[in-house]
Design an enzyme around this catalytic site. Structure first.
Site, PDB file in Angstrom:
ATOM      1  N   GLY A  48       0.585  -1.222   0.019  1.00 46.63           N
ATOM      2  CA  GLY A  48      -0.063   0.051   0.046  1.00 46.63           C
ATOM      3  C   GLY A  48       1.024   1.065   0.019  1.00 46.63           C
ATOM      4  O   GLY A  48       1.900   1.140   0.586  1.00 46.63           O
ATOM      5  N   GLN A  53       3.224   9.913   1.468  1.00 53.13           N
ATOM      6  CA  GLN A  53       4.515   9.115   1.341  1.00 53.13           C
ATOM      7  C   GLN A  53       5.314   9.521   0.103  1.00 53.13           C
ATOM      8  O   GLN A  53       6.424   8.939   0.200  1.00 53.13           O
ATOM      9  CB  GLN A  53       4.218   7.546   1.395  1.00 53.13           C
ATOM     10  N   CYS A  95       5.887  -0.189   7.524  1.00 52.61           N
ATOM     11  CA  CYS A  95       5.540   0.974   6.728  1.00 52.61           C
ATOM     12  C   CYS A  95       6.692   1.501   6.041  1.00 52.61           C
ATOM     13  O   CYS A  95       7.679   1.349   6.532  1.00 52.61           O
ATOM     14  CB  CYS A  95       4.910   2.188   7.606  1.00 52.61           C
ATOM     15  N   LEU A  96       6.532   1.845   4.662  1.00 54.36           N
ATOM     16  CA  LEU A  96       7.743   2.096   3.663  1.00 54.36           C
ATOM     17  C   LEU A  96       8.164   3.485   4.391  1.00 54.36           C
ATOM     18  O   LEU A  96       9.541   3.774   4.151  1.00 54.36           O
ATOM     19  CB  LEU A  96       7.152   2.419   2.325  1.00 54.36           C
ATOM     20  N   HIS A 137      -4.440   1.159   7.465  1.00 59.99           N
ATOM     21  CA  HIS A 137      -3.067   1.794   7.602  1.00 59.99           C
ATOM     22  C   HIS A 137      -3.026   3.107   6.567  1.00 59.99           C
ATOM     23  O   HIS A 137      -2.630   4.143   6.860  1.00 59.99           O
ATOM     24  CB  HIS A 137      -2.048   0.750   7.187  1.00 59.99           C
ATOM     25  N   GLU A 138      -3.500   2.850   5.348  1.00 59.21           N
ATOM     26  CA  GLU A 138      -3.647   3.940   4.374  1.00 59.21           C
ATOM     27  C   GLU A 138      -4.554   5.072   4.594  1.00 59.21           C
ATOM     28  O   GLU A 138      -3.947   6.193   4.474  1.00 59.21           O
ATOM     29  CB  GLU A 138      -3.761   3.232   2.863  1.00 59.21           C
ATOM     30  N   HIS A 141      -2.604   7.233   7.038  1.00 55.15           N
ATOM     31  CA  HIS A 141      -1.643   8.153   6.474  1.00 55.15           C
ATOM     32  C   HIS A 141      -2.622   9.335   6.048  1.00 55.15           C
ATOM     33  O   HIS A 141      -1.817  10.540   6.194  1.00 55.15           O
ATOM     34  CB  HIS A 141      -1.194   7.478   5.413  1.00 55.15           C
TER      35      HIS A 141
HETATM   36 NI    NI Z   1       2.430   3.279   5.673  1.00 51.06          NI
END
Ligand code: NI
Length: 172
Positions: A48, A53, A95-96, A137-138, A141
């Site tokens: 995702g 991000q 998470c990236l 999660h997204e 964000h």
């Molecule tokens: Ni993330």
């Protein structure tokens, strides 16, 4: 042609503020951005990716939780809202934007998201397990929240301390 964006890491203000609602749909610019987001997500081995991000504070996320050996299951979530959540699951989450950190996070097991597609059409989609986790999660964000907000303050402070150290060493 798509562009692979570098992933913005924890500490950048764009990750900490609520993203802006998308009001223009079906534009070449939006389609290009979505392509770029998918390719940036795949390049980073993510399931995702939210627009903040890649430094873009707009309420857009892409998700693909399908096993990589199989066909892709690309999902575009624009202006998403969680409209139903039930049950519980506890799994490791990463998470990236927080590379190297994975922690156990309890989330709802089944989640329904309401969102718009690239054309601006509203749709609802229910996911379980990893997909439910990705929706939450997204959407987090886009509200300026990272998964570490769901950890105990002790764990969160420990992670922040480690990141501070990494930053001092020029590794973050
Ligand atoms: Ni993330």
């Amino acid at each position: 042609m798509s562009k692979i964006y570098p992933i913005v890491k924890y500490g950048d203000a764009v990750l900490a503020r609520p993203a802006a609602t998308v009001t223009e749909f079906a534009t070449p610019e939006l389609r290009q951005l979505l392509e770029d987001m998918f390719d940036s997500m795949y390049a980073a081995n993510g399931v995702g990716l939210a627009a903040p991000q890649i430094g873009i504070g707009r309420r857009i996320a892409v998700v693909d939780c399908a096993p990589r050996e199989g066909p892709p299951e690309r999902m575009v979530l624009i202006n998403p809202e969680i409209i139903h959540a039930e049950g519980k699951q506890t799994e490791e989450e990463g998470c990236l934007s927080l590379p190297g950190f994975r922690e156990s996070v309890t989330r709802a097991m089944q989640v329904t998201v309401r969102a718009q597609d690239a054309e601006g059409n509203w749709f609802e989609r229910t996911g379980e397990e990893l997909l439910a986790r990705a929706f939450l999660h997204e959407t987090d964000h886009l509200n300026g929240r990272l998964f570490i907000t769901h950890l105990s303050s002790l764990k969160r402070e420990l992670i922040k301390k480690k990141i501070k150290k990494l930053r001092q060493d020029g590794e973050w």
